[in-house]
Design a protein around this motif. Structure first.
Motif, PDB file in Angstrom:
ATOM      1  N   VAL A  31     -10.320  -5.710   5.041  1.00  0.00           N
ATOM      2  CA  VAL A  31     -11.338  -6.105   6.362  1.00  0.00           C
ATOM      3  C   VAL A  31     -12.499  -6.468   5.032  1.00  0.00           C
ATOM      4  O   VAL A  31     -12.776  -5.569   4.405  1.00  0.00           O
ATOM      5  CB  VAL A  31     -11.563  -5.166   7.085  1.00  0.00           C
ATOM      6  CG1 VAL A  31     -12.801  -5.847   7.979  1.00  0.00           C
ATOM      7  CG2 VAL A  31     -10.307  -4.847   8.385  1.00  0.00           C
ATOM      8  N   LYS A  32     -13.264  -7.366   4.868  1.00  0.00           N
ATOM      9  CA  LYS A  32     -14.021  -7.999   4.280  1.00  0.00           C
ATOM     10  C   LYS A  32     -15.408  -7.624   4.752  1.00  0.00           C
ATOM     11  O   LYS A  32     -15.529  -7.625   5.998  1.00  0.00           O
ATOM     12  CB  LYS A  32     -13.639  -9.466   3.801  1.00  0.00           C
ATOM     13  CG  LYS A  32     -13.077  -9.595   3.129  1.00  0.00           C
ATOM     14  CD  LYS A  32     -13.201 -11.116   2.630  1.00  0.00           C
ATOM     15  CE  LYS A  32     -11.663 -11.884   2.402  1.00  0.00           C
ATOM     16  NZ  LYS A  32     -11.821 -13.254   1.691  1.00  0.00           N
ATOM     17  N   GLN A  33     -16.313  -6.975   3.732  1.00  0.00           N
ATOM     18  CA  GLN A  33     -17.268  -6.667   4.299  1.00  0.00           C
ATOM     19  C   GLN A  33     -18.369  -7.360   4.672  1.00  0.00           C
ATOM     20  O   GLN A  33     -18.360  -8.133   3.867  1.00  0.00           O
ATOM     21  CB  GLN A  33     -17.857  -5.361   3.315  1.00  0.00           C
ATOM     22  CG  GLN A  33     -17.218  -4.885   2.834  1.00  0.00           C
ATOM     23  CD  GLN A  33     -17.255  -3.579   4.484  1.00  0.00           C
ATOM     24  OE1 GLN A  33     -18.329  -3.131   4.629  1.00  0.00           O
ATOM     25  NE2 GLN A  33     -15.620  -2.671   4.194  1.00  0.00           N
ATOM     26  N   GLN A  34     -19.059  -7.522   5.849  1.00  0.00           N
ATOM     27  CA  GLN A  34     -20.090  -8.439   5.760  1.00  0.00           C
ATOM     28  C   GLN A  34     -21.488  -8.676   4.918  1.00  0.00           C
ATOM     29  O   GLN A  34     -21.802  -7.370   4.964  1.00  0.00           O
ATOM     30  CB  GLN A  34     -20.630  -8.822   7.462  1.00  0.00           C
ATOM     31  CG  GLN A  34     -18.777  -8.546   8.836  1.00  0.00           C
ATOM     32  CD  GLN A  34     -18.803  -9.972   7.831  1.00  0.00           C
ATOM     33  OE1 GLN A  34     -19.194 -11.637   7.922  1.00  0.00           O
ATOM     34  NE2 GLN A  34     -16.890 -10.454   7.761  1.00  0.00           N
TER      35      GLN A  34
END
Length: 210
Positions: free
Chosen positions: A207-210
């Motif tokens: 999950v990529k950090q926004q």
């Protein structure tokens, strides 16, 4: 009375209480459901005698509710039991009965004995050719790797050449029989088991950090 019944059931399963006239007298005040629970526990206690791994080759010794459950799904439990005994095993908190059911194409069936009153037929994940998986209660001839939760089930035909198929499962007391491998052999040039499907360790996408 419910608390007394619970104590009696624990003693019966533990093998430290005989089914005495005192219990029979108490049964007159019990509901049919409670009486059935005590009778099922008594049968199991008399059979298991504290054991968790054992075999039974005499149908007269088997719990009556297990016999009824097997007959309900068309399993002729008395046939061939001397050569293929019913196997009882416990993994974690789960009790299992493994019964060979004779027919034109015989197979083991497995019953979950978590409820001694109502043995439950277990379904297995099973390869569905040419793609995907389905479920079956007839996985084939079942063996277990000693003192592990790994089971193997083999299906095949005496008419050769033809494919034999071996499913390997890991038993989990929460999820049941989890399939981890499917292998085949038996056709010309395929004398050894060859994996055609094998589970890989799950990987959750990052999950990529926004």
């Amino acid at each position: 009375m419910p608390n007394l019944v619970a104590i009696l059931l624990r003693l019966l399963v533990g093998g430290s209480l005989l089914f005495t006239p005192v219990v029979l007298a108490l049964g007159e005040e019990m509901s049919p459901e409670l009486r059935d629970r005590i009778e099922a526990s008594r049968e199991w206690s008399n059979l298991a005698k504290g054991r968790t791994e054992f075999e039974v080759s005499d149908p007269a010794l088997l719990p009556s509710r297990l016999i009824l459950a097997a007959k309900h799904v068309g399993c002729k439990i008395e046939e061939g039991i001397e050569s293929s005994p019913v196997r009882f095993t416990k993994i974690g908190g789960s009790r299992l009965a493994i019964i060979f059911c004779w027919s034109i194409v015989g197979s083991h069936k497995v019953f979950d004995l978590s409820s001694l009153q109502r043995p439950r037929l277990v379904n297995f994940p099973f390869i569905k050719m040419p793609e995907g998986f389905g479920t079956t209660d007839r996985p084939g001839w079942i063996t277990r790797e000693k003192e592990t939760s790994i089971f193997q089930a083999v299906t095949g035909s005496d008419m050769k050449p033809s494919w034999d198929v071996r499913h390997t499962y890991q038993f989990n007391e929460y999820w049941g029989f989890v399939i981890i491998r499917v292998e085949v052999k038996g056709m010309p040039g395929h004398d050894e088991w060859t994996a055609i499907w094998e589970a890989r360790r799950w990987s959750i996408p990052e999950v990529k950090q926004q």
